[in-house]
Write an enzyme that holds these catalytic residues in place. Structure first.
Site, PDB file in Angstrom:
ATOM      1  N   ARG A 119      21.406  25.358 -29.408  1.00 34.89           N
ATOM      2  CA  ARG A 119      20.243  26.081 -28.871  1.00 34.89           C
ATOM      3  C   ARG A 119      20.484  27.589 -28.859  1.00 34.89           C
ATOM      4  NH1 ARG A 119      17.886  22.722 -23.969  1.00 34.89           N
ATOM      5  NH2 ARG A 119      16.181  24.215 -24.266  1.00 34.89           N
ATOM      6  N   ASP A 312       6.774  21.551 -22.186  1.00 34.63           N
ATOM      7  CA  ASP A 312       7.617  20.344 -22.172  1.00 34.63           C
ATOM      8  C   ASP A 312       6.785  19.059 -22.250  1.00 34.63           C
ATOM      9  OD1 ASP A 312       9.761  22.031 -21.966  1.00 34.63           O
ATOM     10  OD2 ASP A 312       9.945  21.833 -19.792  1.00 34.63           O
ATOM     11  N   LYS A 339      14.128  23.270 -28.578  1.00 36.01           N
ATOM     12  CA  LYS A 339      14.391  22.545 -27.333  1.00 36.01           C
ATOM     13  C   LYS A 339      15.583  21.604 -27.566  1.00 36.01           C
ATOM     14  CE  LYS A 339      11.042  24.542 -25.114  1.00 36.01           C
ATOM     15  NZ  LYS A 339      11.334  25.524 -24.062  1.00 36.01           N
TER      16      LYS A 339
HETATM   17  O1  SPQ Z   1      16.918  22.979 -19.374  1.00 37.14           O
HETATM   18  P1  SPQ Z   1      16.318  22.668 -20.707  1.00 37.14           P
HETATM   19  O2  SPQ Z   1      17.226  21.760 -21.471  1.00 37.14           O
HETATM   20  O3  SPQ Z   1      15.954  23.896 -21.489  1.00 37.14           O
HETATM   21  O4  SPQ Z   1      14.974  21.844 -20.410  1.00 37.14           O
HETATM   22  C1  SPQ Z   1      13.605  21.870 -20.880  1.00 37.14           C
HETATM   23  C2  SPQ Z   1      13.094  20.389 -20.748  1.00 37.14           C
HETATM   24  O5  SPQ Z   1      12.382  19.884 -21.590  1.00 37.14           O
HETATM   25  O6  SPQ Z   1      13.400  19.796 -19.713  1.00 37.14           O
HETATM   26  C3  SPQ Z   1      13.421  22.396 -22.309  1.00 37.14           C
HETATM   27  F1  SPQ Z   1      13.925  21.719 -23.226  1.00 37.14           F
HETATM   28  O7  SPQ Z   1      12.764  22.625 -19.991  1.00 37.14           O
HETATM   29  C4  SPQ Z   1      12.773  24.063 -19.886  1.00 37.14           C
HETATM   30  C5  SPQ Z   1      11.432  24.608 -20.327  1.00 37.14           C
HETATM   31  O8  SPQ Z   1      11.113  24.246 -21.636  1.00 37.14           O
HETATM   32  C6  SPQ Z   1      13.042  24.407 -18.445  1.00 37.14           C
HETATM   33  C7  SPQ Z   1      12.666  25.804 -18.083  1.00 37.14           C
HETATM   34  C8  SPQ Z   1      13.137  26.382 -16.802  1.00 37.14           C
HETATM   35  O9  SPQ Z   1      13.503  25.628 -15.874  1.00 37.14           O
HETATM   36  O10 SPQ Z   1      13.123  27.615 -16.689  1.00 37.14           O
HETATM   37  C9  SPQ Z   1      11.859  26.570 -18.891  1.00 37.14           C
HETATM   38  C10 SPQ Z   1      11.363  26.117 -20.205  1.00 37.14           C
HETATM   39  O11 SPQ Z   1      12.154  26.694 -21.227  1.00 37.14           O
HETATM   40  P2  SPQ Z   1      11.881  28.169 -21.826  1.00 37.14           P
HETATM   41  O12 SPQ Z   1      12.819  28.251 -22.995  1.00 37.14           O
HETATM   42  O13 SPQ Z   1      10.454  28.172 -22.232  1.00 37.14           O
HETATM   43  O14 SPQ Z   1      12.196  29.149 -20.806  1.00 37.14           O
END
Ligand code: SPQ
Length: 425
Positions: A119, A312, A339
């Site tokens: 990632r 998500d 993701k």
């Molecule tokens: O923690 P992780 O693995 O990045 O989890 C995801 C998910 O689907 O559960 C993304 F894959 O959620 C992120 C979300 O997409 C959680 C998050 C947060 O808690 O701040 C923000 C989002 O990501 P981003 O990259 O848009 O900031």
């Protein structure tokens, strides 16, 4: 995990606590003075990784299941970890914690599983470096493992090219320690749990339009945090409730923060029978009970500012679109490619296997609702949301659907399959 067509889903459920809020509760609790007590904490693998990272930095955290108690070390009380900080599968832990580590007086190494190692981390390395941090990607590929050498930081204004709560939060967390104010402007507003929790812990944070600004903090004050049910987890039962015939599900205590509620707006626009009941606020976050009933749906176009509020949920929305009359277009969602898996490719390829009419585009997908899917064997690609979305598809598909490595749901929703069984009629 094997799933077959259901006659209906009926009853009441409470989904586990919000993943984003649970992570932030641990981090802010660790940096606070006094004790923070988090109830309805998500006991998912990602949030347990956050607990273990902060324990490695000398924070006393007691996890008694639903209640987690943190004895805060204060803003400047974290200790150098003797070992690598293992974030497991969690992008949130990696990026938010990096913002904190950038300001500490020690060196740390952050690493995770095969998915985390792919990632992109440049998105936080660039702004944190602008603030004075020293962050290296050990394999020189802008991915984990990261070596972070804490340094004195200076506040910046950062124009983020992407709407990302993880980027925004990493910068704002570093901003707690910086000299002068730190602000982030995003193209669209991403989830604002960090800003809301900052306020709840006594941090001076302002928001205007798509800009959030934090002033350097002298102290954070711990307290009680009640975590709402995770709307991203509720989504699987919202979608199942709409597409499995004869269904009526009441999902209790779900967070409906407007920066996260795109799924509700989209389902309503598609003609879904969804009602919000008992709306209230807990620990600064809006929550409600969600009543959902089987519905006839129509295809719509989803893009622009709503995307960060449902990013998500898109894999699950794709399942919904297969059962909506007409065409559903999902655009402006290129973030899906970075993701836990490439969620555009994985959703499109697996739905094709199930005989859906779907095509990938550069920034999303186009789905022709046929009202029909065929069971298939689904590889989850270390991605909990892929496992859960296709498990729901399995409840309406003809024949059997097998989810390989289905236990990946423990990342965010350990009781997912039990909840399906409980509601099945
Ligand atoms: O923690 P992780 O693995 O990045 O989890 C995801 C998910 O689907 O559960 C993304 F894959 O959620 C992120 C979300 O997409 C959680 C998050 C947060 O808690 O701040 C923000 C989002 O990501 P981003 O990259 O848009 O900031």
């Amino acid at each position: 995990m094997k799933l077959t067509k259901l006659k209906g889903l009926k009853g009441e459920i409470t989904v586990p606590g919000d993943k984003s809020i649970s992570h932030r509760g641990i981090m802010l609790g660790a940096l606070s003075e006094g004790t923070t007590e988090i109830t309805n904490f998500l006991q998912g693998a990602d949030c347990l990784s956050t607990i273990s990272c902060f324990q490695k930095m000398g924070v006393e955290i007691e996890n008694k299941g639903d209640v987690v108690t943190i004895k805060g070390n204060g803003l400047h009380g974290l200790k150098a970890p003797s070992d690598t900080l293992d974030v497991g599968n969690s992008g949130t832990t990696t990026r938010l914690m990096s913002g904190i580590l950038a300001a500490q007086s020690f060196v740390s190494t952050v690493d995770g599983d095969a998915s985390i190692r792919k990632r992109p981390m440049k998105r936080i390395m660039t702004p944190l470096s602008m603030m004075g941090a020293k962050i290296e990607s050990i394999n020189d590929n802008f991915c984990a493992p990261l070596r972070i050498t804490g340094a004195p930081l200076t506040g910046i204004h950062y124009d983020s090219p992407i709407a990302s709560a993880q980027v925004k939060s990493a910068i704002l967390l570093a901003g707690l320690y910086a000299e002068g104010k730190t602000s982030v402007t995003e193209p669209y507003v991403s989830r604002n749990h960090t800003e809301l929790m900052f306020r709840y812990f006594g941090v001076d944070v302002e928001t205007e339009g798509t800009t959030a600004t934090v002033s350097p903090a002298t102290k954070l004050t711990g307290g009680k945090v009640e975590v709402p049910g995770d709307i991203s987890s509720a989504t699987y039962f919202i979608v199942a409730g709409l597409i499995v015939p004869n269904s009526e599900i009441l999902i209790k205590n779900v967070g409906i923060n407007p920066t996260r509620d795109g799924i509700i707006k989209v389902c309503k626009e598609m003609g879904g029978d969804i009602t919000l009941l008992n709306e209230r606020t807990v620990s600064g976050e809006p929550i409600a009970d969600i009543l959902v009933r089987s519905s006839s749906l129509k295809g719509i176009t989803i893009g622009g500012s709503i995307i960060p509020t449902l990013i998500d949920e898109i894999p699950a929305i794709a399942m919904l679109a297969c059962f909506a009359e007409g065409t559903t277009v999902i655009k402006d969602a290129q973030e899906l490619k970075v993701k836990e898996s490439n969620r555009i490719d994985v959703v499109v390829n697996h739905l094709k296997k199930m005989n859906a009419s779907i095509e990938a585009t550069e920034d999303g997908m186009i789905i022709e609702g046929t009202g029909h899917l065929t069971g298939a064997t689904i590889e989850t690609n270390l991605d909990h949301r892929i496992a859960m979305s296709f498990a729901i598809a399995g409840l309406v598909a003809e024949g059997e659907t097998e989810i390989l490595n289905g236990e990946v749901v423990t990342i965010s929703y350990p009781t997912f399959y039990e909840d399906i069984k409980r509601l099945a009629i």
